[in-house]
Design an enzyme around this catalytic site. Structure first.
Site, PDB file in Angstrom:
ATOM      1  N   ASP A  11     -10.921   2.970   4.931  1.00  0.00           N
ATOM      2  CA  ASP A  11     -11.143   1.519   5.004  1.00  0.00           C
ATOM      3  C   ASP A  11     -12.643   1.194   5.027  1.00  0.00           C
ATOM      4  O   ASP A  11     -13.038   0.045   4.831  1.00  0.00           O
ATOM      5  CB  ASP A  11     -10.557   0.995   6.332  1.00  0.00           C
ATOM      6  CG  ASP A  11      -9.362   0.102   6.135  1.00  0.00           C
ATOM      7  OD1 ASP A  11      -9.229  -0.485   5.046  1.00  0.00           O
ATOM      8  OD2 ASP A  11      -8.571  -0.005   7.086  1.00  0.00           O
ATOM      9  N   LYS A  29       0.842  -1.212   0.000  1.00  0.00           N
ATOM     10  CA  LYS A  29       0.000   0.000   0.000  1.00  0.00           C
ATOM     11  C   LYS A  29       0.874   1.257   0.000  1.00  0.00           C
ATOM     12  O   LYS A  29       0.571   2.233  -0.680  1.00  0.00           O
ATOM     13  CB  LYS A  29      -0.946  -0.027   1.223  1.00  0.00           C
ATOM     14  CG  LYS A  29      -2.000  -1.140   1.119  1.00  0.00           C
ATOM     15  CD  LYS A  29      -2.754  -1.362   2.437  1.00  0.00           C
ATOM     16  CE  LYS A  29      -3.650  -2.591   2.348  1.00  0.00           C
ATOM     17  NZ  LYS A  29      -4.345  -2.903   3.619  1.00  0.00           N
ATOM     18  N   GLN A  39      -4.067  -1.371  10.015  1.00  0.00           N
ATOM     19  CA  GLN A  39      -4.053  -2.701   9.402  1.00  0.00           C
ATOM     20  C   GLN A  39      -4.594  -3.758  10.368  1.00  0.00           C
ATOM     21  O   GLN A  39      -4.176  -3.835  11.525  1.00  0.00           O
ATOM     22  CB  GLN A  39      -2.618  -3.049   8.963  1.00  0.00           C
ATOM     23  CG  GLN A  39      -2.484  -4.349   8.220  1.00  0.00           C
ATOM     24  CD  GLN A  39      -3.132  -4.358   6.830  1.00  0.00           C
ATOM     25  OE1 GLN A  39      -3.294  -3.321   6.201  1.00  0.00           O
ATOM     26  NE2 GLN A  39      -3.499  -5.527   6.356  1.00  0.00           N
TER      27      GLN A  39
HETATM   28  N1  GUN Z   1      -6.522  -6.681   6.687  1.00  0.00           N
HETATM   29  C1  GUN Z   1      -6.951  -7.407   5.629  1.00  0.00           C
HETATM   30  N2  GUN Z   1      -7.638  -6.640   4.758  1.00  0.00           N
HETATM   31  C2  GUN Z   1      -7.637  -5.387   5.285  1.00  0.00           C
HETATM   32  C3  GUN Z   1      -8.199  -4.151   4.841  1.00  0.00           C
HETATM   33  O1  GUN Z   1      -8.846  -4.037   3.786  1.00  0.00           O
HETATM   34  N3  GUN Z   1      -7.986  -3.082   5.662  1.00  0.00           N
HETATM   35  C4  GUN Z   1      -7.289  -3.184   6.835  1.00  0.00           C
HETATM   36  N4  GUN Z   1      -7.160  -2.088   7.574  1.00  0.00           N
HETATM   37  N5  GUN Z   1      -6.773  -4.321   7.268  1.00  0.00           N
HETATM   38  C5  GUN Z   1      -6.947  -5.416   6.488  1.00  0.00           C
END
Ligand code: GUN
Length: 298
Positions: free
Chosen positions: A132, A65, A109
């Protein structure tokens, strides 16, 4: 011979791949134009990442990311907290990020350590920085069909894959495997909305579902997001169905999806590879949400 009984060749098989990497690439190209426009107005979108602990998968995802931000010209900063951090300290950090005008989005995350309440943490991100889509306000807007909220990136990316690869959801029987807050539940909410690119009939299967295979066999679109390596076998898929593999499972050091790809590809009308299917779309949608946050709230 009915179409579903046609024998398949390697070339036919390649044709039924839904190339998430290529579609994410198109999306990112479109976003690059928007970022350039914003920069002309003196505005650079900004995104903060928060990672707790040293989970190897989370490190890889946050790294990808960060790279996407760099490639697109989005400012980003990453905060790493120890596994033992107190929930209060994490929420305090989120408070500081909420107040930072350089940041239009905040991503914490998942998964978080068991000692920390994900619900409290995600509720502490300002809804207009919640790229998110995990804050209750944004989850509520999704349920209500209010497009002003942010939507979770993985299911939003799958909706974009459908729209850009000619998969008809209107009237389709969709079966989702997995009822998690990140994929299964929001995916169901998106697909059952009234709207041109939704309008599906949705079945959400989970650990208490009786005869999951029977549900799967009815599906025009099957979305596997339950985190069990190679759970979906060829005899669980209706010939010609679209199969979306969200699974990320580590088996003997190798990443494996929820779908037995080699066998299912011979039956499916369309199928996402894994890797190279849903993953790149998740990142592209995160970038899209961040650019929208900057456009909307600056
Ligand atoms: N862990 C797995 N997928 C995601 C996501 O889309 N966002 C976040 N913050 N954590 C994740």
């Amino acid at each position: 011979m009915p179409p579903q009984e046609k024998s398949t060749t390697a070339q036919d098989n390649a044709r039924n791949i839904v190339d998430g990497r290529a579609i994410a690439g198109q999306l990112l190209c479109e976003l690059a134009g928007k970022v350039a426009e914003l920069k002309k107005r003196g505005l650079q979108p900004g995104l903060a990442f928060v990672r707790v602990g040293e989970d190897p998968a989370s490190k890889v995802y946050v790294g990808r990311k960060e790279k996407a931000c760099k490639d697109l010209g989005i400012f980003s900063e990453t905060h790493v907290l120890p596994e033992t951090v107190l929930e209060g300290r994490l929420i305090e950090l989120i408070g500081a990020l909420n107040a930072d005008p350089r940041l239009h989005g905040i991503l914490v995350q998942a998964p978080l350590p068991k000692s920390i309440s994900e619900a409290r943490v995600y509720s502490s991100v300002l809804p207009h920085k919640d790229v998110d889509g995990f804050h209750p306000v944004n989850a509520g807007k999704l349920m209500l069909g209010d497009p002003s909220g942010f939507q979770p990136c993985t299911p939003a990316g799958i909706m974009e894959l459908f729209a850009r690869s000619g998969v008809q959801t209107a009237g389709a029987e969709v079966v989702i495997l997995g009822r998690g807050n990140i994929v299964g539940k929001p995916m169901a909410a998106m697909l059952c909305q009234k709207g041109k690119n939704a309008n599906a009939t949705v079945t959400l299967c989970h650990s208490a579902t009786r005869d999951v295979a029977a549900h799967c066999r009815r599906a025009d679109i099957l979305i596997a997001a339950m985190g069990v390596a190679h759970f979906v076998k060829a005899d669980m898929v209706k010939p010609g169905a679209t199969v979306i593999d969200v699974g990320v499972n580590r088996v003997e050091g190798k990443i494996t999806g929820d779908v037995d790809f080699d066998a299912v590809q011979k039956v499916a009308g369309k199928i996402t590879p894994n890797p190279g299917g849903v993953g790149p779309m998740t990142i592209a949608m995160l970038m899209s949400n961040t650019v929208r946050a900057a456009e909307t709230w600056s």
